[in-house]
Design a protein around this motif. Structure first.
Motif, PDB file in Angstrom:
ATOM      1  N   SER A  59      39.125  50.925  41.558  1.00 10.36           N
ATOM      2  CA  SER A  59      37.498  51.684  41.822  1.00 10.36           C
ATOM      3  C   SER A  59      37.185  50.898  43.047  1.00 10.36           C
ATOM      4  O   SER A  59      35.783  51.001  43.375  1.00 10.36           O
ATOM      5  N   ASP A  60      38.170  50.939  44.001  1.00 12.55           N
ATOM      6  CA  ASP A  60      37.816  50.435  45.430  1.00 12.55           C
ATOM      7  C   ASP A  60      38.423  51.199  46.283  1.00 12.55           C
ATOM      8  O   ASP A  60      39.741  51.306  46.477  1.00 12.55           O
ATOM      9  N   PHE A  61      37.804  52.241  47.138  1.00 18.86           N
ATOM     10  CA  PHE A  61      38.097  52.949  48.089  1.00 18.86           C
ATOM     11  C   PHE A  61      38.654  52.167  49.398  1.00 18.86           C
ATOM     12  O   PHE A  61      39.517  52.754  50.160  1.00 18.86           O
ATOM     13  N   HIS A  62      38.516  50.892  49.628  1.00 19.95           N
ATOM     14  CA  HIS A  62      39.103  50.090  50.767  1.00 19.95           C
ATOM     15  C   HIS A  62      40.535  50.333  50.666  1.00 19.95           C
ATOM     16  O   HIS A  62      41.076  50.026  51.932  1.00 19.95           O
ATOM     17  N   TYR A  63      41.081  50.106  49.538  1.00 20.84           N
ATOM     18  CA  TYR A  63      42.618  49.952  49.512  1.00 20.84           C
ATOM     19  C   TYR A  63      43.416  51.219  50.127  1.00 20.84           C
ATOM     20  O   TYR A  63      44.455  51.335  50.681  1.00 20.84           O
ATOM     21  N   VAL A  64      42.407  52.458  50.217  1.00 24.72           N
ATOM     22  CA  VAL A  64      43.158  53.542  50.868  1.00 24.72           C
ATOM     23  C   VAL A  64      43.468  53.141  52.340  1.00 24.72           C
ATOM     24  O   VAL A  64      44.504  53.652  53.056  1.00 24.72           O
ATOM     25  N   PHE A  65      42.573  52.440  53.117  1.00 22.15           N
ATOM     26  CA  PHE A  65      42.433  52.391  54.347  1.00 22.15           C
ATOM     27  C   PHE A  65      43.500  50.938  54.687  1.00 22.15           C
ATOM     28  O   PHE A  65      44.164  51.017  55.715  1.00 22.15           O
ATOM     29  N   TYR A  66      43.609  50.291  53.565  1.00 16.63           N
ATOM     30  CA  TYR A  66      44.385  48.913  53.784  1.00 16.63           C
ATOM     31  C   TYR A  66      45.992  49.396  53.864  1.00 16.63           C
ATOM     32  O   TYR A  66      46.769  49.112  54.449  1.00 16.63           O
ATOM     33  N   ASN A  67      46.188  50.539  52.843  1.00 15.87           N
ATOM     34  CA  ASN A  67      47.691  51.221  52.718  1.00 15.87           C
ATOM     35  C   ASN A  67      47.679  51.754  53.910  1.00 15.87           C
ATOM     36  O   ASN A  67      49.103  51.793  54.539  1.00 15.87           O
ATOM     37  N   SER A  68      46.851  52.654  54.486  1.00 19.13           N
ATOM     38  CA  SER A  68      47.293  53.346  55.719  1.00 19.13           C
ATOM     39  C   SER A  68      47.502  52.587  56.928  1.00 19.13           C
ATOM     40  O   SER A  68      48.505  52.769  57.857  1.00 19.13           O
ATOM     41  N   SER A  69      46.806  51.744  57.095  1.00 20.62           N
ATOM     42  CA  SER A  69      46.932  50.304  58.145  1.00 20.62           C
ATOM     43  C   SER A  69      48.134  50.059  58.028  1.00 20.62           C
ATOM     44  O   SER A  69      49.291  49.753  59.025  1.00 20.62           O
ATOM     45  N   PHE A  70      48.833  49.400  56.784  1.00 16.56           N
ATOM     46  CA  PHE A  70      50.234  48.966  56.544  1.00 16.56           C
ATOM     47  C   PHE A  70      51.168  49.733  57.237  1.00 16.56           C
ATOM     48  O   PHE A  70      52.246  49.449  57.842  1.00 16.56           O
TER      49      PHE A  70
END
Length: 490
Positions: free
Chosen positions: A418-429
């Motif tokens: 339930s955390d949308f921050h993982y979307v942008f962490y994955n994209s950065s990686f």
């Protein structure tokens, strides 16, 4: 006589002049209608999720299938282009895209939406887009870099207009009627295809005689097949089938280039890995902003800001990459853009304030413009133009696999945490790792080739040698590329 002959050849050759600019205009519209279209899927994310009671992962499959098929239908598009020409492929794609969106307006489940908007519309967009990219390679030689950059501004126009139009129509008449209207808009791909008339090069004014040995080769192949069919030995028939299958793979999927050309192999793997995270902001930025209190119209405006900045940055990127300083080194500009794309996602994680999201979109747009303007130009640098259509087919089908699984896997992670921050962490990686892989690999390959060739490599051919260990023979500009027959087959 020589001056008159040169003038006649110039008039008969449409490259870099006359109708070529009309074809470029059609390519701009095509890329806006096809590549730009998936940018609006995030606007419908919450409505589709509520309509079909679907999770984030299930809803993201809708846009993932569309984008994956758009990029992965390259082999089918290659067959269409080589058999019927670019005009037919573009117009067929426009018809399929329209049928897919009209059918989507009557869907009763999310799985039906996968088939209509995902598969049918995605396949139609693939035909229109990739045939439009291919035809530019034959209409432009001298201004090819600029033409590719200008055509990619159509994506920016699509990114700017599609979300705004989608949000307006969604507020006024709901997503079903909006999809119905989109079906009519996508029919304009057929108009663009009509503009892409068959190429008539100067060398085609006189009927070409069959290539030496061509008839003999075809006769030998026919005899081989005939003998295989009538032979009592099944081993001969099996060998004949394997030979035919190998030729088909080489013709439409360019596996031979993938195995022999290290530059093409590195670039294909790097871009495929990059695509695992490339589409994530486009799918989840609007839901992320809405979840954090941003109004729906402002959230849709974020995608439009990305497209608007792209309109001005992409042509500049194309002109910059066409400078002689970057000849043979466009891959490093591409890697730098991918690195910036990955780093920019960390801005979005820091805060969900609307002003911060605008800053994020500006930086993301600059990086995205570099990736968009250089993707196909680098591919044209890596492989010869007469194999570009086949190389493009394999290139896009490989990246489509990661485009397909990237957003749903990230959506599953969001459903769990339930955390949308993982979307942008994955994209950065994915973006940062892909940029480092391509940049370092091409640097090592360039040093290896230079040490092997030494002073024997002419300066004019340096760019080719930097990308491939296999020496190639560049064709004179006065001679049309062998693959021009694919364009003039209608």
């Amino acid at each position: 006589m020589s001056q008159g002959g040169a003038a006649a050849r110039k008039a008969a050759n449409p490259q870099d002049q006359g109708w070529a600019w009309m074809v470029l205009f059609a390519a701009v519209l095509l890329q806006g209608l096809t590549l730009g279209f998936p940018s609006c899927t995030g606007v419908f994310f919450k409505d589709l999720q509520h309509e079909f009671q679907a999770s984030n992962s299930e809803t993201s499959w809708f846009s993932s299938i569309m984008v994956a098929v758009l990029h992965g239908g390259g082999p089918l598009c290659s067959i269409l282009v080589k058999r019927f020409g670019c005009r037919f492929a573009v117009m067929l794609g426009g018809l399929l895209s329209s049928v897919g969106m009209v059918s989507s307006s009557f869907c009763k489940s999310i799985s039906q939406l996968y088939l209509t908007a995902g598969l049918i519309t995605g396949l139609g967009s693939c035909f229109s887009f990739q045939a439009g990219v291919t035809v530019l390679g034959y209409y432009f030689v001298r201004w090819r870099t600029l033409a590719n950059a200008m055509a990619s501004t159509g994506v920016s126009l699509g990114f700017t207009l599609w979300p705004l139009l989608s949000q307006y129509l969604l507020d006024e008449m709901g997503w079903r009627n909006t999809f119905l209207i989109f079906g009519g808009i996508l029919l304009n791909c057929c108009v663009c295809g009509a503009i892409m008339r068959p190429v008539q090069l100067a060398s085609e004014s006189v009927p070409e005689s069959p290539k030496p040995g061509g008839e003999a080769e075809r006769g030998a192949e026919a005899a081989q097949l005939s003998n295989g069919a009538s032979s009592p030995h099944p081993e001969l028939q099996q060998q004949s089938r394997r030979t035919a299958c190998s030729r088909m793979l080489q013709k439409y999927l360019a596996f031979d280039i993938f195995c022999q050309n290290k530059g093409y192999r590195i670039y294909t793997i790097g871009v495929a890995w990059m695509m695992m995270g490339f589409a994530l902001p486009h799918v989840y930025l609007v839901p992320y902003a809405i979840q954090n209190g941003v109004e729906e119209r402002k959230a849709a405006l974020l995608i439009s800001i990305i497209g608007l900045i792209n309109i001005f940055i992409r042509p500049f990127t194309g002109l910059l990459s066409g400078h002689r300083v970057f000849k043979g080194r466009r891959i490093y500009l591409f890697s730098l853009a991918a690195l910036l794309y990955g780093l920019s996602n960390l801005i979005c994680v820091s805060s969900a304030e609307f002003s911060v999201l605008i800053t994020y979109c500006i930086i993301l747009s600059i990086a995205m413009s570099g990736i968009g303007a250089l993707t196909f130009q680098v591919l044209m640098d890596v492989v010869e133009m007469d194999r570009f259509s086949s190389a493009l087919g394999l290139f896009t089908i490989v990246e489509s696999i990661t485009l397909l699984i990237g957003p749903p896997l990230t959506g599953l992670l969001v459903d769990i945490t339930s955390d949308f921050h993982y979307v942008f962490y994955n994209s950065s990686f994915f973006l940062i790792s892909a940029a480092l892989f391509m940049g370092i690999s091409f640097c090592m390959l360039e040093k290896k080739v230079k040490s092997k060739e030494g002073s024997k490599v002419p300066l004019d051919n340096a760019s080719r040698c930097q990308y491939s260990e296999t020496p190639t023979q560049p064709q004179p500009e006065s001679q049309p590329p062998p693959a021009a027959v694919y364009i003039s087959s209608i």
